[in-house]
Design a protein around this motif. Structure first.
Motif, mmCIF file in Angstrom:
data_model
loop_
_atom_site.group_PDB
_atom_site.id
_atom_site.type_symbol
_atom_site.label_atom_id
_atom_site.label_comp_id
_atom_site.label_asym_id
_atom_site.label_seq_id
_atom_site.Cartn_x
_atom_site.Cartn_y
_atom_site.Cartn_z
ATOM 1 N N ASP A 3 0.831 -1.201 0.000
ATOM 2 C CA ASP A 3 0.000 0.000 0.000
ATOM 3 C C ASP A 3 0.868 1.254 0.000
ATOM 4 O OD1 ASP A 3 -2.349 -1.454 -0.045
ATOM 5 O OD2 ASP A 3 -2.664 -1.334 2.119
ATOM 6 N N ALA A 4 1.975 1.225 0.739
ATOM 7 C CA ALA A 4 2.886 2.372 0.773
ATOM 8 C C ALA A 4 3.506 2.597 -0.604
ATOM 9 C CB ALA A 4 3.969 2.148 1.822
ATOM 10 N N VAL A 5 3.865 1.522 -1.295
ATOM 11 C CA VAL A 5 4.436 1.647 -2.643
ATOM 12 C C VAL A 5 3.390 2.218 -3.595
ATOM 13 C CG1 VAL A 5 5.435 0.417 -4.608
ATOM 14 C CG2 VAL A 5 6.077 -0.230 -2.277
ATOM 15 N N ARG A 6 2.187 1.703 -3.532
ATOM 16 C CA ARG A 6 1.109 2.186 -4.400
ATOM 17 C C ARG A 6 0.875 3.680 -4.161
ATOM 18 N NH1 ARG A 6 -2.232 -1.085 -2.833
ATOM 19 N NH2 ARG A 6 -1.685 -2.735 -4.272
ATOM 20 N N THR A 7 0.823 4.081 -2.904
ATOM 21 C CA THR A 7 0.619 5.490 -2.579
ATOM 22 C C THR A 7 1.768 6.338 -3.111
ATOM 23 O OG1 THR A 7 -0.686 4.948 -0.622
ATOM 24 C CG2 THR A 7 0.353 7.125 -0.665
ATOM 25 N N TRP A 8 3.010 5.874 -2.910
ATOM 26 C CA TRP A 8 4.168 6.623 -3.388
ATOM 27 C C TRP A 8 4.138 6.742 -4.914
ATOM 28 C CZ3 TRP A 8 8.500 6.435 -6.457
ATOM 29 C CH2 TRP A 8 9.465 7.420 -6.213
ATOM 30 N N MET A 9 3.830 5.663 -5.597
ATOM 31 C CA MET A 9 3.768 5.686 -7.057
ATOM 32 C C MET A 9 2.686 6.648 -7.545
ATOM 33 S SD MET A 9 6.170 3.907 -8.443
ATOM 34 C CE MET A 9 5.516 3.934 -10.122
ATOM 35 N N LEU A 27 7.954 13.703 -2.159
ATOM 36 C CA LEU A 27 8.288 12.308 -2.433
ATOM 37 C C LEU A 27 9.537 11.820 -1.722
ATOM 38 C CD1 LEU A 27 7.755 12.382 -6.294
ATOM 39 C CD2 LEU A 27 6.321 11.151 -4.640
ATOM 40 N N PHE A 28 10.436 12.740 -1.359
ATOM 41 C CA PHE A 28 11.784 12.363 -0.965
ATOM 42 C C PHE A 28 12.167 12.891 0.415
ATOM 43 C CE2 PHE A 28 11.620 12.537 -5.592
ATOM 44 C CZ PHE A 28 12.081 11.273 -5.915
ATOM 45 N N THR A 29 13.035 12.139 1.076
ATOM 46 C CA THR A 29 13.615 12.612 2.326
ATOM 47 C C THR A 29 14.591 13.749 2.016
ATOM 48 O OG1 THR A 29 15.448 11.018 2.225
ATOM 49 C CG2 THR A 29 13.438 10.322 3.411
ATOM 50 N N ASP A 104 8.083 6.759 6.915
ATOM 51 C CA ASP A 104 7.155 7.879 6.722
ATOM 52 C C ASP A 104 6.584 7.940 5.309
ATOM 53 O OD1 ASP A 104 9.232 8.883 5.168
ATOM 54 O OD2 ASP A 104 9.566 10.659 6.406
ATOM 55 N N GLY A 105 6.967 6.969 4.438
ATOM 56 C CA GLY A 105 6.408 6.900 3.093
ATOM 57 C C GLY A 105 7.190 7.658 2.042
ATOM 58 N N ARG A 106 8.247 8.347 2.439
ATOM 59 C CA ARG A 106 9.073 9.052 1.468
ATOM 60 C C ARG A 106 10.246 8.165 1.047
ATOM 61 N NH1 ARG A 106 10.834 14.364 4.137
ATOM 62 N NH2 ARG A 106 11.126 12.927 5.867
ATOM 63 N N ALA A 107 10.802 8.455 -0.121
ATOM 64 C CA ALA A 107 11.940 7.688 -0.634
ATOM 65 C C ALA A 107 13.243 8.332 -0.199
ATOM 66 C CB ALA A 107 11.883 7.601 -2.149
ATOM 67 N N SER A 108 14.171 7.500 0.271
ATOM 68 C CA SER A 108 15.513 7.987 0.586
ATOM 69 C C SER A 108 16.494 7.653 -0.537
ATOM 70 C CB SER A 108 16.014 7.400 1.902
ATOM 71 O OG SER A 108 16.054 5.988 1.828
#
Length: 119
Positions: A3-9, A27-29, A104-108
């Motif tokens: 679900d986190a991946v789907r939301t991020w996408m 989207l990002f840290t 937190d759902g953001r990409a590092s």
């Protein structure tokens, strides 16, 4: 995690469509790394450089379509297969994205592979 991946996408695609700095930034840290190819010698480092370089290389929303599939998840890493179809005379690309998502759902970390689709 799926679900986190789907939301991020969904947020990534929305940012791709709007090219709004706040959408990209979300989207990002702060210290994220965005590699436009594996072993990238000059990855985009930090959220502000990601925004700046994204906007310099921006696509306009009416120029492309994108489809994606989640291939798998391993810990905090998500593996996404995509297809970017550029309209007009531009080539289209098969994509593989490796995304390290934080709690937190953001990409590092974001690394993409892209290959021009053959004729």
């Amino acid at each position: 995690m799926s679900d986190a991946v789907r939301t991020w996408m969904e947020k990534y695609i929305a940012a791709w469509e709007t090219n709004e700095p706040d959408d990209i930034r979300a989207l990002f840290t702060e210290d994220a790394v965005y590699a436009t190819r594996p072993e990238d010698k000059d990855p985009w480092r930090g959220r502000e450089q990601i925004v700046d370089r994204w906007l310099k290389a921006r696509d306009e929303p009416e120029e492309w379509t994108f489809e994606w599939t989640l291939l798998g998840i391993d810990g905090g890493l998500a593996f996404v297969q995509g297809f970017t179809h550029y309209l007009g005379d531009r080539p289209s690309y098969d994509n593989l994205w490796v995304i390290r998502l934080e709690p937190d759902g953001r990409a590092s970390r974001f690394t993409e592979w892209f290959m021009e689709r053959g004729v």
